[in-house]
Motif scaffolding. Structure first.
Motif, PDB file in Angstrom:
ATOM      1  N   TYR A  47      -9.358 -10.951   6.359  1.00 50.03           N
ATOM      2  CA  TYR A  47      -9.842  -9.727   6.410  1.00 50.03           C
ATOM      3  C   TYR A  47      -8.807  -8.777   7.258  1.00 50.03           C
ATOM      4  CZ  TYR A  47     -11.793 -11.338  10.584  1.00 50.03           C
ATOM      5  OH  TYR A  47     -11.905 -11.846  12.058  1.00 50.03           O
ATOM      6  N   LYS A  48      -7.991  -9.618   8.317  1.00 50.84           N
ATOM      7  CA  LYS A  48      -7.257  -8.872   9.388  1.00 50.84           C
ATOM      8  C   LYS A  48      -5.875  -8.482   8.507  1.00 50.84           C
ATOM      9  CE  LYS A  48      -7.783 -10.171  13.342  1.00 50.84           C
ATOM     10  NZ  LYS A  48      -7.604 -10.889  14.652  1.00 50.84           N
ATOM     11  N   LEU A  49      -5.444  -7.415   8.170  1.00 50.64           N
ATOM     12  CA  LEU A  49      -4.278  -6.781   7.632  1.00 50.64           C
ATOM     13  C   LEU A  49      -3.426  -6.894   8.631  1.00 50.64           C
ATOM     14  CD1 LEU A  49      -5.518  -4.664   4.631  1.00 50.64           C
ATOM     15  CD2 LEU A  49      -5.256  -6.923   4.711  1.00 50.64           C
TER      16      LEU A  49
ATOM     17  N   PHE B 202       0.336  -4.655   9.167  1.00 54.61           N
ATOM     18  CA  PHE B 202       0.992  -3.954   8.331  1.00 54.61           C
ATOM     19  C   PHE B 202       2.531  -3.741   8.887  1.00 54.61           C
ATOM     20  CE2 PHE B 202      -1.601  -1.033   5.911  1.00 54.61           C
ATOM     21  CZ  PHE B 202      -2.904  -1.591   6.010  1.00 54.61           C
ATOM     22  N   GLY B 203       3.466  -3.492   8.141  1.00 50.82           N
ATOM     23  CA  GLY B 203       4.891  -3.309   8.584  1.00 50.82           C
ATOM     24  C   GLY B 203       4.797  -1.760   8.952  1.00 50.82           C
ATOM     25  N   ALA B 204       6.057  -1.301   9.208  1.00 52.99           N
ATOM     26  CA  ALA B 204       6.117   0.086  10.075  1.00 52.99           C
ATOM     27  C   ALA B 204       6.205   0.992   9.124  1.00 52.99           C
ATOM     28  CB  ALA B 204       7.610  -0.083  11.000  1.00 52.99           C
TER      29      ALA B 204
ATOM     30  N   GLN C 295       0.870   5.630   0.856  1.00 52.57           N
ATOM     31  CA  GLN C 295       0.128   6.499   1.718  1.00 52.57           C
ATOM     32  C   GLN C 295       0.614   7.955   1.255  1.00 52.57           C
ATOM     33  OE1 GLN C 295       0.272   6.452   5.986  1.00 52.57           O
ATOM     34  NE2 GLN C 295      -1.979   6.692   6.023  1.00 52.57           N
TER      35      GLN C 295
ATOM     36  N   PHE D 205       3.942   0.869   2.711  1.00 46.61           N
ATOM     37  CA  PHE D 205       3.555  -0.239   3.470  1.00 46.61           C
ATOM     38  C   PHE D 205       3.504  -1.588   2.937  1.00 46.61           C
ATOM     39  CE2 PHE D 205       2.906   2.281   7.417  1.00 46.61           C
ATOM     40  CZ  PHE D 205       2.422   3.348   6.820  1.00 46.61           C
TER      41      PHE D 205
ATOM     42  N   LEU E 216      -3.967   0.912  -2.689  1.00 49.76           N
ATOM     43  CA  LEU E 216      -3.577  -0.415  -2.813  1.00 49.76           C
ATOM     44  C   LEU E 216      -2.665  -0.397  -4.117  1.00 49.76           C
ATOM     45  CD1 LEU E 216      -3.238  -3.492  -2.307  1.00 49.76           C
ATOM     46  CD2 LEU E 216      -5.327  -3.934  -3.937  1.00 49.76           C
TER      47      LEU E 216
ATOM     48  N   TYR F 199       0.864  -1.092  -0.126  1.00 44.90           N
ATOM     49  CA  TYR F 199      -0.242   0.041   0.074  1.00 44.90           C
ATOM     50  C   TYR F 199       0.955   1.209   0.014  1.00 44.90           C
ATOM     51  CZ  TYR F 199      -4.412  -2.303   0.941  1.00 44.90           C
ATOM     52  OH  TYR F 199      -5.650  -2.945   1.067  1.00 44.90           O
TER      53      TYR F 199
ATOM     54  N   LYS G  22      -3.868  11.607   2.454  1.00 42.88           N
ATOM     55  CA  LYS G  22      -4.729  10.890   1.735  1.00 42.88           C
ATOM     56  C   LYS G  22      -4.798   9.552   2.339  1.00 42.88           C
ATOM     57  CE  LYS G  22      -4.071  13.320  -2.632  1.00 42.88           C
ATOM     58  NZ  LYS G  22      -4.021  13.367  -4.049  1.00 42.88           N
ATOM     59  N   GLY G  23      -5.952   8.695   1.838  1.00 43.42           N
ATOM     60  CA  GLY G  23      -5.831   7.586   2.110  1.00 43.42           C
ATOM     61  C   GLY G  23      -4.949   6.223   1.830  1.00 43.42           C
ATOM     62  N   LEU G  24      -4.741   5.355   2.370  1.00 38.85           N
ATOM     63  CA  LEU G  24      -3.971   4.137   1.824  1.00 38.85           C
ATOM     64  C   LEU G  24      -4.510   3.736   0.673  1.00 38.85           C
ATOM     65  CD1 LEU G  24      -3.432   2.440   5.432  1.00 38.85           C
ATOM     66  CD2 LEU G  24      -1.540   3.304   3.714  1.00 38.85           C
TER      67      LEU G  24
END
Lengths: 113, 113
Positions: free
Chosen positions: A99-101, A103-105, A38, A90, A46, A36, A42-44
């Protein structure tokens, strides 16, 4: 459980040069992997996703990523950076079709003119 | 069409106060997700709704946090007795169905003084 490690917190490149963002994952199941982007305020969005089809995945804006199971890696590349690529990126993992994503840092990309 | 929207974009409150954060998902999306992004970190899963019901609230940090989605569309994340550690960007995402691509809103930046 799933997790990702993004190996670089910050990457700086010159415009027109290649970009490489590194990601290693850990997953108990056959994973789905995503990148993703960012942009500020703005929104993330894909960029691309891997879901056990072709190991080389092409995404939007010229980005692509290669799934390497033997190395548990999913690195993101782009042949030629553009100023508009400056953003936070990310790497994300989930169990296949879950559904559970996770994320990396994140990796901050700056592009020098 | 319109993307995911979140209001307010910024919220400043005092320690101990109650806050509500709103998410308007993409029309027709049945699944809705809340994530929290602390400074310098990737987003972390909080809760997931399928329709009106919370199907998975395992990411909520404690019982001060609660979320509702009474009509299966708009969702509100509620935080009671806010603490300074609650300061973060709260992200909402929606997907057409569970397991489909998640579309993210721009987030609400919560600051607890």
């Amino acid at each position: 459980a799933q997790s990702v490690t993004q190996l670089d917190s910050h990457v700086s490149v010159s415009e027109g040069t290649p970009v490489l963002l590194r990601c290693n994952y850990s997953s108990s199941y056959s994973p789905s992997l995503f990148w993703y982007v960012q942009h500020p305020n703005k929104g993330l969005q894909l960029l691309l996703k891997y879901t056990s089809a072709a190991t080389l995945v092409k995404g939007i804006n010229g980005f692509e990523a290669e799934f390497k199971k033997s190395e548990t890696s999913f690195h993101l590349t782009k042949p030629s950076a553009h100023m508009s690529d400056a953003a936070e990126y990310f790497c994300v993992v989930s169990a296949h079709n879950d559904y559970k994503l996770s994320f990396g840092a994140g990796t901050t990309v700056t592009v020098r003119a | 069409g319109a993307g995911v929207s979140q209001t307010p974009s910024n919220k400043v409150t005092e320690k101990g106060k109650y806050v509500e954060l709103r998410c308007d998902p993409i029309s027709g999306h049945t699944a809705l997700y809340w994530y929290r992004q602390s400074l310098g970190q990737g987003p972390e899963f909080l809760i997931y709704f399928q329709g009106t019901g919370a199907a998975d609230d395992s990411g909520l940090p404690n019982d001060r946090f609660f979320a509702v989605r009474p009509e299966g569309s708009v969702s509100t994340l509620k935080i009671q007795r806010t603490e300074r550690g609650d300061s973060a960007v709260y992200l909402c995402a929606s997907s057409r169905m569970t397991g489909n691509e998640q579309f993210f809103g721009p987030g609400t930046r919560l600051t607890v003084l």
